[in-house]
Design a protein around this motif. Sequence first.
Motif, mmCIF file in Angstrom:
data_model
loop_
_atom_site.group_PDB
_atom_site.id
_atom_site.type_symbol
_atom_site.label_atom_id
_atom_site.label_comp_id
_atom_site.label_asym_id
_atom_site.label_seq_id
_atom_site.Cartn_x
_atom_site.Cartn_y
_atom_site.Cartn_z
ATOM 1 N N UNK A 235 8.155 24.658 -52.431
ATOM 2 C CA UNK A 235 7.546 25.880 -51.897
ATOM 3 C C UNK A 235 8.634 26.582 -51.099
ATOM 4 N N UNK A 236 9.142 27.665 -51.652
ATOM 5 C CA UNK A 236 10.339 28.357 -51.141
ATOM 6 C C UNK A 236 9.882 29.634 -50.465
ATOM 7 N N UNK A 237 9.800 29.621 -49.146
ATOM 8 C CA UNK A 237 9.207 30.716 -48.382
ATOM 9 C C UNK A 237 10.266 31.667 -47.848
ATOM 10 N N UNK A 238 10.057 32.954 -48.074
ATOM 11 C CA UNK A 238 10.998 33.975 -47.623
ATOM 12 C C UNK A 238 10.325 34.853 -46.559
ATOM 13 N N UNK A 239 11.131 35.692 -45.914
ATOM 14 C CA UNK A 239 10.616 36.549 -44.852
ATOM 15 C C UNK A 239 10.639 35.845 -43.519
ATOM 16 N N UNK A 240 11.840 35.449 -43.097
ATOM 17 C CA UNK A 240 11.980 34.566 -41.944
ATOM 18 C C UNK A 240 11.598 35.163 -40.610
ATOM 19 N N UNK A 241 11.280 36.480 -40.574
ATOM 20 C CA UNK A 241 10.818 37.049 -39.303
ATOM 21 C C UNK A 241 9.359 36.681 -39.019
ATOM 22 N N UNK A 242 8.646 36.213 -40.042
ATOM 23 C CA UNK A 242 7.293 35.689 -39.827
ATOM 24 C C UNK A 242 7.455 34.245 -39.385
ATOM 25 N N UNK A 243 7.408 34.043 -38.060
ATOM 26 C CA UNK A 243 7.743 32.745 -37.484
ATOM 27 C C UNK A 243 7.208 32.681 -36.051
ATOM 28 N N UNK A 244 7.057 31.486 -35.524
ATOM 29 C CA UNK A 244 6.716 31.370 -34.099
ATOM 30 C C UNK A 244 7.827 31.970 -33.244
ATOM 31 N N UNK A 245 7.436 32.660 -32.201
ATOM 32 C CA UNK A 245 8.414 33.311 -31.337
ATOM 33 C C UNK A 245 9.387 32.302 -30.738
ATOM 34 N N UNK A 246 8.915 31.086 -30.530
ATOM 35 C CA UNK A 246 9.739 30.045 -29.914
ATOM 36 C C UNK A 246 10.881 29.590 -30.807
ATOM 37 N N UNK A 247 10.834 29.911 -32.100
ATOM 38 C CA UNK A 247 11.867 29.460 -33.036
ATOM 39 C C UNK A 247 12.990 30.478 -33.216
ATOM 40 N N UNK A 248 12.895 31.617 -32.581
ATOM 41 C CA UNK A 248 13.906 32.655 -32.762
ATOM 42 C C UNK A 248 15.241 32.191 -32.181
ATOM 43 N N UNK A 249 16.288 32.363 -32.967
ATOM 44 C CA UNK A 249 17.646 32.043 -32.535
ATOM 45 C C UNK A 249 18.310 33.335 -32.078
ATOM 46 N N UNK A 250 18.454 33.514 -30.789
ATOM 47 C CA UNK A 250 18.964 34.775 -30.253
ATOM 48 C C UNK A 250 20.460 34.973 -30.490
ATOM 49 N N UNK A 251 21.138 33.976 -31.050
ATOM 50 C CA UNK A 251 22.550 34.166 -31.409
ATOM 51 C C UNK A 251 22.686 34.902 -32.739
ATOM 52 N N UNK A 252 21.563 35.084 -33.443
ATOM 53 C CA UNK A 252 21.576 35.780 -34.731
ATOM 54 C C UNK A 252 20.948 37.157 -34.531
ATOM 55 N N UNK A 253 21.694 38.206 -34.837
ATOM 56 C CA UNK A 253 21.302 39.560 -34.454
ATOM 57 C C UNK A 253 19.956 39.964 -35.053
ATOM 58 N N UNK A 254 19.713 39.649 -36.333
ATOM 59 C CA UNK A 254 18.459 40.114 -36.933
ATOM 60 C C UNK A 254 17.251 39.406 -36.318
ATOM 61 N N UNK A 255 17.438 38.175 -35.861
ATOM 62 C CA UNK A 255 16.314 37.474 -35.241
ATOM 63 C C UNK A 255 16.002 38.031 -33.850
ATOM 64 N N UNK A 256 17.008 38.559 -33.171
ATOM 65 C CA UNK A 256 16.771 39.141 -31.850
ATOM 66 C C UNK A 256 15.850 40.356 -31.913
ATOM 67 N N UNK A 257 15.737 40.973 -33.096
ATOM 68 C CA UNK A 257 14.905 42.175 -33.228
ATOM 69 C C UNK A 257 13.437 41.856 -33.495
ATOM 70 N N UNK A 258 13.078 40.580 -33.716
ATOM 71 C CA UNK A 258 11.678 40.224 -33.963
ATOM 72 C C UNK A 258 10.892 40.461 -32.669
ATOM 73 N N UNK A 259 9.886 41.344 -32.701
ATOM 74 C CA UNK A 259 9.283 41.785 -31.438
ATOM 75 C C UNK A 259 8.222 40.879 -30.858
#
Length: 478
Positions: A235-259
């Motif tokens: 099961x290969x899931x895409x769209x990594x911005x759909x995630x728990x807020x606690x899993x965001x890696x703030x060293x990665x620029x696109x993840x920092x934009x998840x509101x």
Amino acid sequence: MKKSLFSIGIAVLSLTALAQQHSEQNHSKYIAPSDPQVKTKLAQWQNVKFGLLMHWGTYSQWGIVESWSLCPEDEGWCERRGPYKDNWYEYKKAYERLQYTFNPTQFAPEKWATAAKNAGMKYVVFTTKHHDGFCMFDSKYTDYKITKSPFSTNPRSNVAKEVFGAFRNEGFMVGAYFSKPDWHTDDYWWSYFPPKDRNPSYHPKKYPQKWESFKKFTYNQIEELMSDYGKVDILWLDGGWVRPFSTIDTTISWQKTIPFDQDIDMAKIAKRGRELQPGLLVVDRTVSGEFENYVTPEHQIPDSYMPIPWETCMTMGDSWSYVPKENYKSARKLIHILADIVSKNGNLLLNIAPSPEGDFDAEAYQRLEEIGKWIKINGEAIYETRGDNVVGKQGKFVFTHKGDNVTYAIYCADEKESFPLSFDLEKINLTKTSKISLLGFPDNLKWVQKDGKITVQVPQKLAQKVPGSYAWTIKITK
């Protein structure tokens, strides 16, 4: 997936890509599965090395990027083309009307499966649903699907089921690509609020019932795929911005934009998936933790060996989706990419995009045939091997291992290059009974070992017999 860096080529990575690559080479966040059946399946997947990914949907009719032209972000891959491109609302209507003209009458998945098998591919990942929400399977939870198109009268209209069946019949491991975000359902892009970006058009905490409805919708569609489509391995899931807020890696620029938090309860999804498909590999891409059984750098190859399970997903051409006159990579480049990835302990998942009529471009079939000819001679250096974390790359040689006693040195040749009459290898300790040979030829080669270096001599007569190739493989049996 988003449009790759087609305008500048993958050789030049953006700062975002560099940050992502750095993150994916940080092994500390990887959690190995504990379920014995999942561990067994993961080892099987690590042995097969080479897979086929297919991005296919209504967007192929316009020859545009998959889904992303719907996204109201000022990014290059979101650029709108075609009718109503200057009016987002009218554009979205026109895009979604493509459902009523999509009729891939040349669809014959057995042809794809045969070509992929002959190329040496051993697993497939097919887009059952991309971010636009259009289902390439007969979901009962939406009417935005292939079975509500002109193709619905075709007995093979449940495309995902037909693809999975055709590849499964050829012995492939089967994977279902599924987008977690869905830009068609009102439970994600709620029509009350216009979307501003790729995220939900409402705040999930402010409207918890709406978000719960989306979670249920997602769970139900994945449950369908795990229930009604035969044996599924991945099961290969895409769209990594759909995630728990606690899993965001703030060293990665696109993840920092998840509101905000977009938790869809992956534990519940994975548990149900494995009840229906024991040993199921769950690949929640870019969301480090127990539901990312292997990592998937996109259009990137790590700098060096990675001890965790990983896979580079990459396009055969420049685009994930179908475009006319695609710029396909050469067979030489693709074989070198495969060898490099396997030498670093990874798999290659190579994307080919079917046309709106439902077939691959003739040039894509040609590439698969060329790769297959090379694999027939050199495949033992690829399959059931592990990467090298000691010897490293040496000039044009990359290395793989099979157990403790067999090493393969794959020489990635330049165009028109002849097989060398002599070459040196380092950091390989041999004994008097060790043997060195060239795959495809029975004779052993002469070698001497001195000061930690092995010098291999190739007789002129043998060198003259060796045909030109994209890469040659030296087998070293200790």
